[in-house]
Design a protein around this motif. Structure first.
Motif, mmCIF file in Angstrom:
data_model
loop_
_atom_site.group_PDB
_atom_site.id
_atom_site.type_symbol
_atom_site.label_atom_id
_atom_site.label_comp_id
_atom_site.label_asym_id
_atom_site.label_seq_id
_atom_site.Cartn_x
_atom_site.Cartn_y
_atom_site.Cartn_z
ATOM 1 N N LEU A 153 -6.514 -6.897 -5.130
ATOM 2 C CA LEU A 153 -6.035 -7.342 -3.828
ATOM 3 C C LEU A 153 -7.165 -7.961 -3.014
ATOM 4 O O LEU A 153 -6.985 -9.014 -2.386
ATOM 5 N N VAL A 154 -8.341 -7.337 -3.038
ATOM 6 C CA VAL A 154 -9.481 -7.907 -2.318
ATOM 7 C C VAL A 154 -9.805 -9.297 -2.849
ATOM 8 O O VAL A 154 -10.030 -10.241 -2.074
ATOM 9 N N HIS A 177 -6.254 -3.147 14.497
ATOM 10 C CA HIS A 177 -6.309 -3.838 13.210
ATOM 11 C C HIS A 177 -5.327 -3.205 12.239
ATOM 12 O O HIS A 177 -4.778 -2.127 12.490
ATOM 13 N N LEU A 178 -5.112 -3.898 11.137
ATOM 14 C CA LEU A 178 -4.212 -3.422 10.088
ATOM 15 C C LEU A 178 -5.011 -2.840 8.931
ATOM 16 O O LEU A 178 -6.072 -3.361 8.564
ATOM 17 N N ASP A 179 -4.500 -1.761 8.357
ATOM 18 C CA ASP A 179 -5.009 -1.210 7.104
ATOM 19 C C ASP A 179 -3.972 -1.476 6.025
ATOM 20 O O ASP A 179 -2.786 -1.192 6.218
ATOM 21 N N LEU A 180 -4.408 -2.015 4.892
ATOM 22 C CA LEU A 180 -3.508 -2.298 3.781
ATOM 23 C C LEU A 180 -3.633 -1.216 2.722
ATOM 24 O O LEU A 180 -4.732 -0.733 2.423
ATOM 25 N N ALA A 181 -2.504 -0.843 2.140
ATOM 26 C CA ALA A 181 -2.461 0.223 1.138
ATOM 27 C C ALA A 181 -2.650 -0.341 -0.265
ATOM 28 O O ALA A 181 -2.270 -1.483 -0.551
ATOM 29 N N THR A 182 -3.234 0.481 -1.149
ATOM 30 C CA THR A 182 -3.307 0.139 -2.572
ATOM 31 C C THR A 182 -2.922 1.371 -3.384
ATOM 32 O O THR A 182 -2.930 2.498 -2.880
ATOM 33 N N THR A 183 -2.609 1.139 -4.633
ATOM 34 C CA THR A 183 -2.109 2.227 -5.479
ATOM 35 C C THR A 183 -3.098 2.673 -6.539
ATOM 36 O O THR A 183 -2.892 3.697 -7.200
ATOM 37 N N SER A 184 -4.177 1.911 -6.756
ATOM 38 C CA SER A 184 -5.183 2.267 -7.763
ATOM 39 C C SER A 184 -6.451 1.487 -7.460
ATOM 40 O O SER A 184 -6.449 0.538 -6.666
ATOM 41 N N ALA A 185 -7.544 1.894 -8.111
ATOM 42 C CA ALA A 185 -8.800 1.177 -7.929
ATOM 43 C C ALA A 185 -8.667 -0.274 -8.398
ATOM 44 O O ALA A 185 -9.214 -1.198 -7.778
ATOM 45 N N LEU A 236 -7.621 -0.420 1.876
ATOM 46 C CA LEU A 236 -7.980 0.966 1.620
ATOM 47 C C LEU A 236 -8.017 1.289 0.130
ATOM 48 O O LEU A 236 -7.299 0.677 -0.670
ATOM 49 N N GLU A 237 -8.836 2.259 -0.205
ATOM 50 C CA GLU A 237 -8.764 2.836 -1.537
ATOM 51 C C GLU A 237 -7.445 3.609 -1.663
ATOM 52 O O GLU A 237 -6.817 3.911 -0.639
ATOM 53 N N PRO A 238 -6.989 3.906 -2.860
ATOM 54 C CA PRO A 238 -5.710 4.621 -2.991
ATOM 55 C C PRO A 238 -5.726 5.965 -2.261
ATOM 56 O O PRO A 238 -6.664 6.753 -2.422
ATOM 57 N N ARG A 239 -4.718 6.198 -1.454
ATOM 58 C CA ARG A 239 -4.576 7.479 -0.745
ATOM 59 C C ARG A 239 -3.117 7.910 -0.852
ATOM 60 O O ARG A 239 -2.206 7.140 -0.508
ATOM 61 N N PRO A 240 -2.872 9.125 -1.310
ATOM 62 C CA PRO A 240 -1.489 9.580 -1.483
ATOM 63 C C PRO A 240 -0.641 9.481 -0.221
ATOM 64 O O PRO A 240 0.553 9.210 -0.298
ATOM 65 N N ILE A 241 -1.260 9.661 0.932
ATOM 66 C CA ILE A 241 -0.493 9.636 2.172
ATOM 67 C C ILE A 241 0.190 8.287 2.400
ATOM 68 O O ILE A 241 1.230 8.209 3.038
ATOM 69 N N TYR A 242 -0.397 7.230 1.844
ATOM 70 C CA TYR A 242 0.151 5.887 2.061
ATOM 71 C C TYR A 242 0.961 5.373 0.871
ATOM 72 O O TYR A 242 1.218 4.178 0.759
ATOM 73 N N ARG A 295 4.834 0.820 2.087
ATOM 74 C CA ARG A 295 4.848 -0.632 1.883
ATOM 75 C C ARG A 295 3.421 -1.162 2.074
ATOM 76 O O ARG A 295 2.489 -0.385 2.177
ATOM 77 N N PRO A 296 3.208 -2.489 2.143
ATOM 78 C CA PRO A 296 1.817 -2.979 2.097
ATOM 79 C C PRO A 296 0.957 -2.581 3.290
ATOM 80 O O PRO A 296 -0.244 -2.433 3.157
ATOM 81 N N ILE A 297 1.566 -2.433 4.468
ATOM 82 C CA ILE A 297 0.788 -2.010 5.629
ATOM 83 C C ILE A 297 0.754 -0.488 5.653
ATOM 84 O O ILE A 297 1.777 0.164 5.866
#
Length: 245
Positions: free
Chosen positions: A85-86, A71-79, A120-126, A130-132
């Motif tokens: 996005l959801v 499956h794919l995990d999508l990145a976000t930058t803030s709550a 996903l919730e914001p995570r610095p690693i991601y 880009r979006p994925i």
């Protein structure tokens, strides 16, 4: 020698319609839309490019017996970004999915054909993926799978824990490929699989032999006479080796 991960391929009952959903979800463009294939790519990226693993959709989804192994995990930058996005994805046709995740900070959704994915919730690693954020593979042995895939591709081991392992392109760009320990057995063909492509000038036959020496096996899934080779990794997940480009 090595190959490159160039795209994630999603089987669909209606590849054109599901392609439109994912193009909107990712903010990408549809660069090709034919009965046999729908291609999605980010703007400003010339395929193939390590900064983005593109998405292709092809016809052929069978009834879904269980949760997808990939499956794919999508990145976000803030709550706020995550919540927005959801909401936007649900307006596009995604639905909440309960896969036993319990109380977690990320949101599990299913696309219009039932394929699970996570926002996903914001995570610095991601922060630079880009979006994925990641392509996630359920498996029995994450460490063995990470060894196989790191040797198969020009991707390097990024992190290992007891129950997970992650890789990223040796260029340090693009999404991660993550392996999570799971007791769930593999049932049928994967709805989502990976496509690899050799570098220009490499001999595909030599590359197939190298992948077999690492533990891959050739598969006949009824593909017929095609220019690519269908293989399975050591845990039976199908993937394709395309022609060099």
């Amino acid at each position: 020698m090595a190959t490159r991960l160039v795209q994630a391929v999603i089987k669909a009952r209606d590849n054109s319609a599901l392609g439109r959903f994912w193009a909107e979800a990712l903010g990408w463009q549809v660069t090709g839309d034919k009965p046999e294939e729908t291609n999605l790519e980010p703007e400003g990226v010339t395929y193939p490019d390590p900064s983005a693993v593109c998405v292709d959709l092809i016809p052929g989804a069978e009834p879904k017996p269980a949760k997808n192994r990939v499956h794919l995990d999508l990145a976000t930058t803030s709550a706020t970004h995550q919540a927005d996005l959801v909401a936007r994805l649900q307006e596009l046709g995604a639905t909440p999915a309960d896969i036993g995740q319990g109380d977690v900070p990320w949101t599990v959704l299913a696309d219009p054909e039932g394929n699970e994915f996570c926002v996903l919730e914001p995570r610095p690693i991601y922060s630079d993926t880009r979006p994925i954020a990641a392509i996630v593979v359920d498996c029995v042995d994450p460490h063995a799978m990470a060894r196989f895939w790191s040797e198969a591709m020009d991707w390097t081991l990024h992190e290992e824990t007891d129950d997970a392992a992650s890789l990223r392109s040796s260029k340090g760009v693009g999404p991660y490929l993550e392996f999570l320990r799971s007791p769930d057995p593999k049932t049928g063909l994967d709805r989502i699989h990976l496509d690899l492509r050799p570098y220009p000038g490499d001999d595909p036959a030599v590359e197939v032999a190298r992948l077999e020496s690492l533990g891959a096996t050739r598969l006949d899934i009824g593909q017929g006479d095609v220019p690519w080779t269908v293989l399975a990794d050591p845990e039976g997940n199908e993937f394709c080796l395309l022609t060099p480009r």
